[in-house]
Design a protein around this motif. Structure first.
Motif, mmCIF file in Angstrom:
data_model
loop_
_atom_site.group_PDB
_atom_site.id
_atom_site.type_symbol
_atom_site.label_atom_id
_atom_site.label_comp_id
_atom_site.label_asym_id
_atom_site.label_seq_id
_atom_site.Cartn_x
_atom_site.Cartn_y
_atom_site.Cartn_z
ATOM 1 N N ARG A 155 1.048 -1.236 0.149
ATOM 2 C CA ARG A 155 0.125 -0.167 0.041
ATOM 3 C C ARG A 155 0.968 1.083 0.052
ATOM 4 O O ARG A 155 1.836 1.197 0.695
ATOM 5 C CB ARG A 155 -0.848 -0.073 1.306
ATOM 6 N N ILE A 156 0.561 2.146 -0.934
ATOM 7 C CA ILE A 156 1.433 3.306 -0.896
ATOM 8 C C ILE A 156 0.599 4.463 -0.575
ATOM 9 O O ILE A 156 -0.322 4.816 -1.345
ATOM 10 C CB ILE A 156 1.884 3.388 -2.386
ATOM 11 N N LEU A 157 0.899 5.355 0.344
ATOM 12 C CA LEU A 157 0.527 6.459 0.828
ATOM 13 C C LEU A 157 1.255 7.646 0.741
ATOM 14 O O LEU A 157 2.264 7.740 1.143
ATOM 15 C CB LEU A 157 -0.409 6.281 2.154
ATOM 16 N N ALA A 158 0.910 8.617 -0.105
ATOM 17 C CA ALA A 158 1.682 9.872 -0.589
ATOM 18 C C ALA A 158 0.958 10.921 -0.825
ATOM 19 O O ALA A 158 -0.108 10.713 -1.525
ATOM 20 C CB ALA A 158 2.900 9.393 -1.220
ATOM 21 N N GLY A 159 1.329 11.945 -0.757
ATOM 22 C CA GLY A 159 0.862 13.348 -1.270
ATOM 23 C C GLY A 159 0.758 13.386 -2.813
ATOM 24 O O GLY A 159 1.389 12.592 -3.547
ATOM 25 N N LEU A 196 4.038 2.681 -8.605
ATOM 26 C CA LEU A 196 3.079 1.448 -9.000
ATOM 27 C C LEU A 196 3.477 0.756 -10.283
ATOM 28 O O LEU A 196 3.593 -0.446 -10.400
ATOM 29 C CB LEU A 196 1.773 2.012 -8.724
ATOM 30 N N VAL A 197 3.732 1.711 -11.152
ATOM 31 C CA VAL A 197 4.106 0.889 -12.411
ATOM 32 C C VAL A 197 5.180 0.308 -12.328
ATOM 33 O O VAL A 197 5.337 -0.822 -12.854
ATOM 34 C CB VAL A 197 4.081 1.978 -13.524
ATOM 35 N N ARG A 198 6.337 0.941 -11.676
ATOM 36 C CA ARG A 198 7.624 0.091 -11.731
ATOM 37 C C ARG A 198 7.560 -1.198 -11.087
ATOM 38 O O ARG A 198 7.899 -2.242 -11.319
ATOM 39 C CB ARG A 198 8.681 1.013 -11.142
ATOM 40 N N ARG A 199 6.554 -1.148 -9.806
ATOM 41 C CA ARG A 199 6.446 -2.355 -8.873
ATOM 42 C C ARG A 199 5.616 -3.433 -9.806
ATOM 43 O O ARG A 199 6.201 -4.714 -9.842
ATOM 44 C CB ARG A 199 5.433 -1.817 -7.729
ATOM 45 N N ILE A 200 4.581 -3.094 -10.663
ATOM 46 C CA ILE A 200 3.742 -3.986 -11.226
ATOM 47 C C ILE A 200 4.928 -4.685 -12.422
ATOM 48 O O ILE A 200 5.130 -5.741 -12.382
ATOM 49 C CB ILE A 200 2.717 -3.562 -12.272
ATOM 50 N N LEU A 201 5.797 -3.808 -13.041
ATOM 51 C CA LEU A 201 6.679 -4.379 -14.032
ATOM 52 C C LEU A 201 7.749 -5.235 -13.520
ATOM 53 O O LEU A 201 8.116 -6.372 -14.068
ATOM 54 C CB LEU A 201 7.174 -3.148 -14.857
ATOM 55 N N ARG A 202 8.308 -4.772 -12.236
ATOM 56 C CA ARG A 202 9.212 -5.734 -11.696
ATOM 57 C C ARG A 202 8.543 -6.943 -11.115
ATOM 58 O O ARG A 202 9.406 -8.154 -11.550
ATOM 59 C CB ARG A 202 9.905 -4.883 -10.505
ATOM 60 N N LEU A 203 7.437 -7.087 -10.739
ATOM 61 C CA LEU A 203 7.061 -8.463 -10.236
ATOM 62 C C LEU A 203 6.601 -9.298 -11.630
ATOM 63 O O LEU A 203 7.290 -10.623 -11.511
ATOM 64 C CB LEU A 203 5.591 -8.101 -9.784
ATOM 65 N N ILE A 204 6.469 -8.870 -12.669
ATOM 66 C CA ILE A 204 6.126 -9.317 -14.010
ATOM 67 C C ILE A 204 7.590 -9.938 -14.459
ATOM 68 O O ILE A 204 7.803 -11.250 -14.843
ATOM 69 C CB ILE A 204 5.407 -8.813 -15.001
ATOM 70 N N ARG A 205 8.528 -8.814 -14.624
ATOM 71 C CA ARG A 205 9.818 -9.110 -15.274
ATOM 72 C C ARG A 205 10.667 -9.983 -14.394
ATOM 73 O O ARG A 205 11.357 -11.004 -14.846
ATOM 74 C CB ARG A 205 10.677 -7.774 -15.637
ATOM 75 N N LEU A 228 -3.930 -7.847 -9.106
ATOM 76 C CA LEU A 228 -4.976 -6.771 -8.937
ATOM 77 C C LEU A 228 -4.301 -5.597 -8.271
ATOM 78 O O LEU A 228 -3.799 -5.526 -7.287
ATOM 79 C CB LEU A 228 -5.858 -7.430 -7.915
ATOM 80 N N MET A 229 -4.386 -4.373 -8.932
ATOM 81 C CA MET A 229 -4.023 -3.189 -8.191
ATOM 82 C C MET A 229 -5.008 -2.291 -8.162
ATOM 83 O O MET A 229 -6.167 -2.176 -9.314
ATOM 84 C CB MET A 229 -2.801 -2.584 -9.507
ATOM 85 N N LEU A 230 -5.412 -1.645 -7.173
ATOM 86 C CA LEU A 230 -6.630 -0.916 -6.967
ATOM 87 C C LEU A 230 -6.119 0.620 -6.454
ATOM 88 O O LEU A 230 -5.133 0.741 -5.731
ATOM 89 C CB LEU A 230 -7.365 -1.361 -5.891
ATOM 90 N N PHE A 275 -4.354 8.824 -0.764
ATOM 91 C CA PHE A 275 -4.738 7.370 -0.894
ATOM 92 C C PHE A 275 -4.534 7.167 -2.731
ATOM 93 O O PHE A 275 -4.810 7.773 -3.312
ATOM 94 C CB PHE A 275 -6.124 6.920 -0.622
ATOM 95 N N LEU A 276 -4.005 5.846 -2.823
ATOM 96 C CA LEU A 276 -3.648 5.494 -4.290
ATOM 97 C C LEU A 276 -3.613 3.924 -4.085
ATOM 98 O O LEU A 276 -2.849 3.290 -3.371
ATOM 99 C CB LEU A 276 -2.698 6.175 -4.955
#
Length: 162
Positions: free
Chosen positions: A27-31, A40-49, A59-61, A161-162
């Motif tokens: 969970r990422i909370l930031a201004g 978030l994009v880098r996290r998703i791509l890293r998990l896949i790669r 699942l990303m919400l 929140f994101l």
């Protein structure tokens, strides 16, 4: 390239920790403007790669449609249009998809309609009248619903929140 565009390309230590975090959800909370979307994009791509999961296992919400669209676009651009894409949705869209998927089990019609808080209150009050419930004090319920909606609206608009 502007300074802010360059800054988005170089993750700070907190962003890098989020991208590299171990197993399980993050969970990422930031201004606003803090680089949540890029992280978030880098996290998703890293998990896949890294082969830690397949795109269809993600699942990303997010709270906003704008963030959802931006993340979808960036991930699709990085993975390529022909590849399987992760599921990236707002909390509301995901919850509604669950309600639709399990509508029969919930005793709902196949394509249920979600109502905004105002119509929900009106619907409940009319049903209470039909049931002859005349002395039910809903002021606390109204306050709780209003406070909850205010809480989420504030966080959505503030970008915390994101």
């Amino acid at each position: 390239m502007t300074g802010s565009e360059l800054q988005k390309l170089v993750p700070n230590p907190a962003q890098e920790r989020a991208v590299a975090a171990g197993e399980g959800p993050v969970r990422i909370l930031a201004g606003a403007g803090s680089g949540k979307t890029s992280t978030l994009v880098r996290r998703i791509l890293r998990l896949i790669r890294d082969g830690r999961c397949e795109p269809d296992q993600i699942l990303m919400l997010t709270f906003t449609r704008k963030a959802t669209a931006e993340i979808r676009e960036r991930v699709a651009r990085a993975l390529g249009p022909a590849s399987v894409q992760p599921r990236i949705e707002t909390y509301h869209a995901f919850a509604y998809s669950l309600v639709r998927e399990y509508a029969a089990e919930l005793g709902l019609p196949p394509d249920p309609v979600l109502l905004a808080p105002g119509p929900v209150k009106l619907f409940l009050r009319r049903r209470f009248d039909e049931l002859g419930i005349t002395r039910l004090d809903l002021s606390h319920l109204n306050q709780a619903v209003d406070a909850t909606l205010d809480f989420f609206n504030w966080h959505r608009h503030e970008g915390s929140f994101l």
